[in-house]
Write an enzyme that holds these catalytic residues in place. Structure first.
Site, PDB file in Angstrom:
ATOM      1  N   LYS A 177      52.683   8.900 -15.157  1.00 14.27           N
ATOM      2  CA  LYS A 177      52.720  10.241 -14.541  1.00 14.27           C
ATOM      3  C   LYS A 177      53.334  10.071 -13.167  1.00 14.27           C
ATOM      4  O   LYS A 177      52.782   9.418 -12.291  1.00 14.27           O
ATOM      5  CB  LYS A 177      51.303  10.784 -14.420  1.00 14.27           C
ATOM      6  CG  LYS A 177      51.154  12.269 -14.561  1.00 14.27           C
ATOM      7  CD  LYS A 177      51.787  13.102 -13.457  1.00 14.27           C
ATOM      8  CE  LYS A 177      50.934  13.259 -12.234  1.00 14.27           C
ATOM      9  NZ  LYS A 177      51.674  13.778 -11.060  1.00 14.27           N
ATOM     10  N   GLY A 230      46.612   5.981  -5.507  1.00 16.54           N
ATOM     11  CA  GLY A 230      46.700   7.224  -4.745  1.00 16.54           C
ATOM     12  C   GLY A 230      45.518   7.359  -3.806  1.00 16.54           C
ATOM     13  O   GLY A 230      44.909   6.362  -3.407  1.00 16.54           O
ATOM     14  N   GLU A 252      43.622   1.795  -7.172  1.00 18.49           N
ATOM     15  CA  GLU A 252      44.294   1.300  -5.963  1.00 18.49           C
ATOM     16  C   GLU A 252      44.355   2.465  -4.996  1.00 18.49           C
ATOM     17  O   GLU A 252      45.214   3.347  -5.126  1.00 18.49           O
ATOM     18  CB  GLU A 252      45.705   0.807  -6.307  1.00 18.49           C
ATOM     19  CG  GLU A 252      45.738  -0.441  -7.167  1.00 18.49           C
ATOM     20  CD  GLU A 252      45.394  -1.711  -6.406  1.00 18.49           C
ATOM     21  OE1 GLU A 252      45.129  -1.650  -5.193  1.00 18.49           O
ATOM     22  OE2 GLU A 252      45.372  -2.782  -7.046  1.00 18.49           O
ATOM     23  N   CYS A 286      49.881   2.271   2.055  1.00 19.28           N
ATOM     24  CA  CYS A 286      48.428   2.148   1.897  1.00 19.28           C
ATOM     25  C   CYS A 286      47.886   1.001   2.740  1.00 19.28           C
ATOM     26  O   CYS A 286      46.794   1.078   3.274  1.00 19.28           O
ATOM     27  CB  CYS A 286      48.084   1.934   0.430  1.00 19.28           C
ATOM     28  SG  CYS A 286      48.968   0.552  -0.292  1.00 19.28           S
TER      29      CYS A 286
END
Ligand code: NAD
Length: 482
Positions: A177, A230, A252, A286
């Protein structure tokens, strides 16, 4: 299909490029102009993709042949990715705002993931378990089945490859996705995959809304694994959906990572690490170095040099390969500016930056250094996801550890010192999945990566990651003795 000058992009379902009833606009963050559209998948498309993936799993198309076949498939995908990398980089740079240089690196890194995990596809060996003469007992690794992989916008191509390559190497069928804000780089990646001719349903791509397609994929009983990269709030929603079918998940999530700087550190190393740590990809990373925890005796000197660095960064659209590029969207820059304003209202000082770049279209934020930050301010414990460095002084080692570990996250952490004993002490005491000593981002696709606490669980990258994509089965055989 002529891919050059393509303005409308499609989803890849059951081995075909498929249009949708609705379209999503794709804009350039440097100019705010829409330059392409992508077909928006819906829940029916998600269901068709899942059904195709199930057929692929049940047919044994990926798992019946000798694993050496998967080695060859993955190496061919890697070669095709290298072929499309220049064209893909141009598109990724335009939709994402990142530099052309970094967009190229993403495609090359994606190819490297396929090469790396190709090397493991035929080495997933079980063990023989001794149970005496009456039994033969062994384990074998089996793929999870249908692996749903939900990708964020900040490094869509390399993050997709990071999960897709080991999943395919282990024999899973994957439904990806893509992120709404940066879907096109993945369309190019899937053109490379399409060129190899995988079994139908082995790898599919859906660009759909998270709340619709993402939610459908995460809550389906056909999904055997969810790999999510995300934000924490979305991760929580997905975990709640996964609970319904006890679907195993890799999470994650975000981070609020800190570097601790001691007086005996090499300042050139510190500065180079600050540059890549917080200003690379406009801080939308991140594992960004979002906090610099500096010994009080060198605090003012370090703040001065970090601010000089920030002020000298060249700013421009990614196509010009500057040091500093725009944020992805209007919402993202508003969020980052609001967090800076709140910190300043609480007593922090914007020694440099803290505002938009004037006289530019697009979402350009000034590289920002905040001093007088207290660990209890929101800016010190919440993820910013922008080019904002918070500097916090410390006096003792214990205090440095307490500040560094004082957030709910734990993705990466760093320490800058010439004292090897102290470096090793810190590598043990810092609460994080990965610790960098004297260089932020020391590591590569070969080094395991993942979080503790709200940064998530499960590991990606390195040899370890492939075991996130298999289950162990034990087979026990009673042996007749006559
Ligand atoms: P996000 O959580 O908003 O979206 C990520 C993906 O989830 C998107 O594809 C989105 O469409 C999808 N999604 C949204 N709602 C969903 C739902 N209800 N069900 C299923 N899917 C849904 O994150 P983002 O803004 O794209 O990315 C930024 C975040 O990602 C930051 O917090 C960052 O730290 C994190 N991140 C983590 C890593 C890591 O490896 N740990 C890497 C990159 C980014």
């Amino acid at each position: 299909m002529n891919y050059e000058n393509t303005h409308h992009w499609l989803n890849y379902i059951d081995g075909e490029w498929v249009d949708g009833e609705r379209r999503l606009n794709v804009a350039n963050p440097a100019s705010n102009e829409t330059f392409a559209t992508v077909a928006l998948a819906n829940a029916d498309d998600a269901e068709r993709a899942l059904a195709s993936a199930v057929r692929c799993v049940e047919s044994g198309a990926l798992t019946s042949p000798r694993p050496a076949e998967r080695v060859r498939l993955l190496l061919r995908i890697a070669a095709e990715i290298r072929e499309v990398s220049e064209r893909g980089a141009q598109i990724l740079c335009r939709e994402n705002g990142k530099t052309l240089r970094d967009a190229r690196d993403e495609f090359i890194e994606a190819a490297r993931y396929f090469e790396y995990y190709a090397g493991m596809a035929d080495k997933l060996e079980g063990v023989s378990v001794p149970l005496g003469d009456d039994y033969v007992d062994f384990t074998r690794y089996e793929p999870m089945g249908v692996s749903v992989q939900i990708v964020p916008w900040n490094f869509p191509v390399s993050i997709c490859a990071r999960s897709l390559a080991p999943a395919l190497a282990a024999g899973n069928a994957v439904v990806v996705k893509s992120p709404e804000l940066s879907p096109l780089g993945l369309c190019v990646l899937f053109q490379a995959i399409d060129a190899v001719g995988l079994p139908k349903g082995a790898a599919q791509l859906l660009c759909g809304l998270g709340s619709e397609v993402g939610a459908h994929l995460a809550s389906s009983s056909k999904t055997n694994q969810i790999v999510f990269t995300g934000s924490v709030p979305t991760g929580r929603t997905i975990l709640a959906a996964a609970a319904q079918w006890a679907t195993p998940s890799v999470m994650e999530l975000g981070g609020k990572s800190a570097a601790v700087v001691f007086p005996d550190s090499d300042r050139a190393q510190v500065l180079a690490s600050v540059k890549s740590g917080i200003f690379f990809n406009a801080g939308q990373v991140c594992s960004a170095m979002s906090r610099l925890i500096v010994h009080r005796s060198i605090h003012d000197e370090v703040v001065d040099s970090v601010c000089n660095l920030a002020r000298k960064l060249s700013i421009g659209p990614g196509s010009q390969d500057p040091d500093h590029t725009p944020l992805i969207s209007a919402t993202q820059i508003e969020r980052v500016l609001a967090m800076c304003d709140e910190a300043i209202a609480e007593g922090a000082t914007a020694v440099t930056g803290g505002a938009r770049v004037a006289d530019r279209p697009g979402h350009f934020m000034q590289p920002t250094v905040l001093a007088d930050v207290h660990p209890r301010m929101k800016i010190a414990y919440e993820e910013v996801f922008g080019p904002v460095l918070s500097v916090i002084p410390f006096d003792t080692e214990d205090e440095a550890v307490e500040i560094a570990n004082g957030t709910p996250y734990g993705l990466v952490a760093g320490v800058f010192t010439r004292d090897v004993n102290r470096a090793l002490r810190f590598s043990r005491r810092l609460r994080a999945g990965q610790v960098f000593v004297n260089e932020w981002y020391a590591g590569g696709i070969e080094t395991p990566f993942g979080g503790v606490g709200l940064s998530g669980f499960g590991r990606e990258k390195g040899q370890e990651a492939i075991y996130s994509y298999v289950r162990t089965k034990n087979v026990g055989i009673r042996v007749a003795q006559d």
